[in-house]
Design an enzyme around this catalytic site. Structure first.
Site, short mmCIF file in Angstrom:
data_model
loop_
_atom_site.label_atom_id
_atom_site.label_comp_id
_atom_site.label_asym_id
_atom_site.label_seq_id
_atom_site.Cartn_x
_atom_site.Cartn_y
_atom_site.Cartn_z
N SER A 94 0.81 -1.22 0.00
CA SER A 94 0.00 0.00 0.00
C SER A 94 0.83 1.26 0.00
CB SER A 94 -1.00 0.00 1.15
OG SER A 94 -0.33 -0.23 2.33
N THR A 196 -0.57 2.71 5.08
CA THR A 196 0.07 3.98 4.74
C THR A 196 1.15 4.34 5.75
OG1 THR A 196 -1.89 4.84 3.70
CG2 THR A 196 -0.39 6.47 4.61
N THR A 214 1.48 6.88 0.32
CA THR A 214 0.58 5.73 0.17
C THR A 214 0.22 5.49 -1.29
OG1 THR A 214 -1.50 4.78 1.00
CG2 THR A 214 -1.58 7.06 0.27
N ARG A 224 -9.57 8.22 -7.67
CA ARG A 224 -9.80 8.48 -6.24
C ARG A 224 -8.49 8.99 -5.59
NH1 ARG A 224 -7.63 6.60 -1.05
NH2 ARG A 224 -9.31 6.71 0.48
N THR A 247 -3.79 7.34 9.37
CA THR A 247 -3.81 6.21 8.47
C THR A 247 -5.20 5.58 8.55
OG1 THR A 247 -2.72 4.11 7.92
CG2 THR A 247 -2.88 4.68 10.25
N GLY A 248 -5.56 4.83 7.54
CA GLY A 248 -6.86 4.18 7.55
C GLY A 248 -7.75 4.71 6.44
#
Ligand code: SD4
Length: 337
Positions: A94, A196, A214, A224, A247-248
């Site tokens: 990622s 990330t 990321t 996106r 992150t997430g």
């Protein structure tokens, strides 16, 4: 160690309205925080360099950053050096090389960097360049702009002499083909891939800096862009106050401008831990009793060298290093273990 309730009260006394959802989670979080955050007091860190990074691969990023910091180097150089580590790691799916592609098979990268003087640079939707964080740094240093996107970012990278390469590794291509078969080519948010790199550092002179890099959510819709390149969302630095990264699920971070929120809460008197908890509470409090697959983690440091971290769900890890110690920590979570 004060309880979380006391933390929040202190924060509130300093003029911060603390969310009801955060207060609801307070009792359960106390013990875990004490166990899971072997945090030396800030005084013992005063005047010493510090670097913190998201996830377990943050250990390797911290090691690269530390080589800069221990030689008296600048926090800005340290975070860039740290971010370049996962960018070049094909096993990290990622970030950078080896990142999982979007729904259409393109690896598109987001990154940003910020220093203690409030300078920031960012790239998003960038293809074919292994080190977007370094491109972001040059956007900051060599243009009057903050953010370049897509084809324009690529053209700028070329002009600055960055080599181009195909970032889609065989492993990542196989995973994408597999996903496409299973998912019948329907877009969906990928809930498992949260890797990330967010990295924050303080150097020997007390300067702060941060970076975030990321390939975004795996198999995302083409075009996106997530929170990672958005200054104030996945990254914010204020040299006098502190720095925060996220992150997430980027959409949740973007909607609440989490990085800015965490630093702003610290400015108003919250510790890094209190600030991260409140920023998570703003997200988690709206998720009802079950967060489903939603995960967001915040990591913050303040100018004194204190660390805070909080996540929606268990599983978010971060690593910190201050010279004598290199520690990997399980962040406490709003929804508990
Ligand atoms: C994004 N926040 O693009 C990134 C993804 C991430 O850990 O953090 N993964 O939404």
């Amino acid at each position: 160690m004060p309880t979380r309730r006391e933390f929040l009260a202190t924060c509130a006394l300093a003029g911060v309205a603390v969310g009801a959802a955060g207060r609801a989670a307070a009792g359960a979080a106390d013990a875990r925080e004490a166990e899971e955050q072997p945090e030396p007091d800030a005084a013992s860190r005063a005047g010493r360099p510090l670097v913190v990074s998201t996830w377990n691969f943050g250990v390797a990023a911290n090691a690269a950053a530390w080589r800069v910091l221990e030689g008296g180097g600048a926090a800005l150089d340290a975070v860039e050096a740290g971010a370049r580590v996962p960018e070049s790691d094909p096993a990290n799916h990622s970030v950078g090389l080896g990142g999982y592609p979007d729904r259409d098979g393109h690896v598109t990268l987001d990154a940003c960097i910020m220093d203690d003087r409030g300078r920031a640079g960012s790239v998003c939707f960038l293809e074919g360049i292994e080190h977007p964080v370094s491109v972001a740094r040059l956007v900051m240093e060599r243009t009057p702009h903050v953010m370049l996107a897509g084809a324009g970012a690529l053209r700028f990278a070329r002009e600055q002499g960055f080599p181009e390469r195909d970032l889609l590794t065989e492993d990542a291509r196989r995973a994408w083909l597999e996903w496409r078969r299973e998912a019948k080519y329907e877009p969906r948010a990928n809930a498992e891939r949260h890797d990330t790199l967010g990295i924050l550092a303080r150097d020997r002179d007390g300067r702060l800096a941060g970076a975030c890099t990321t390939s975004g959510l795996a198999f995302k819709l083409h075009g996106r862009v997530g929170d990672s390149p958005i200054v104030g969302a996945a990254l914010f630095v204020d040299g006098r106050v502190g720095a925060a990264t996220a992150t997430g699920h980027g959409e949740f971070v973007m909607r609440t401008l989490g990085g800015f929120l965490v630093v702003e809460l610290m400015r108003q008197g919250c510790s890094p831990q209190e600030a991260c908890e409140e920023a998570i509470a703003r997200i988690a409090g709206d998720l009802g009793s079950d967060p489903g697959e939603v995960q967001v983690g915040y990591l913050a440091i303040d100018a004194a060298g204190r660390i805070g971290a909080h996540a929606v769900r268990p599983g978010f890890q971060y690593a910190w290093r201050d010279g004598e110690r290199e520690v990997l920590v399980d962040a406490p979570a709003f929804f508990g273990d």
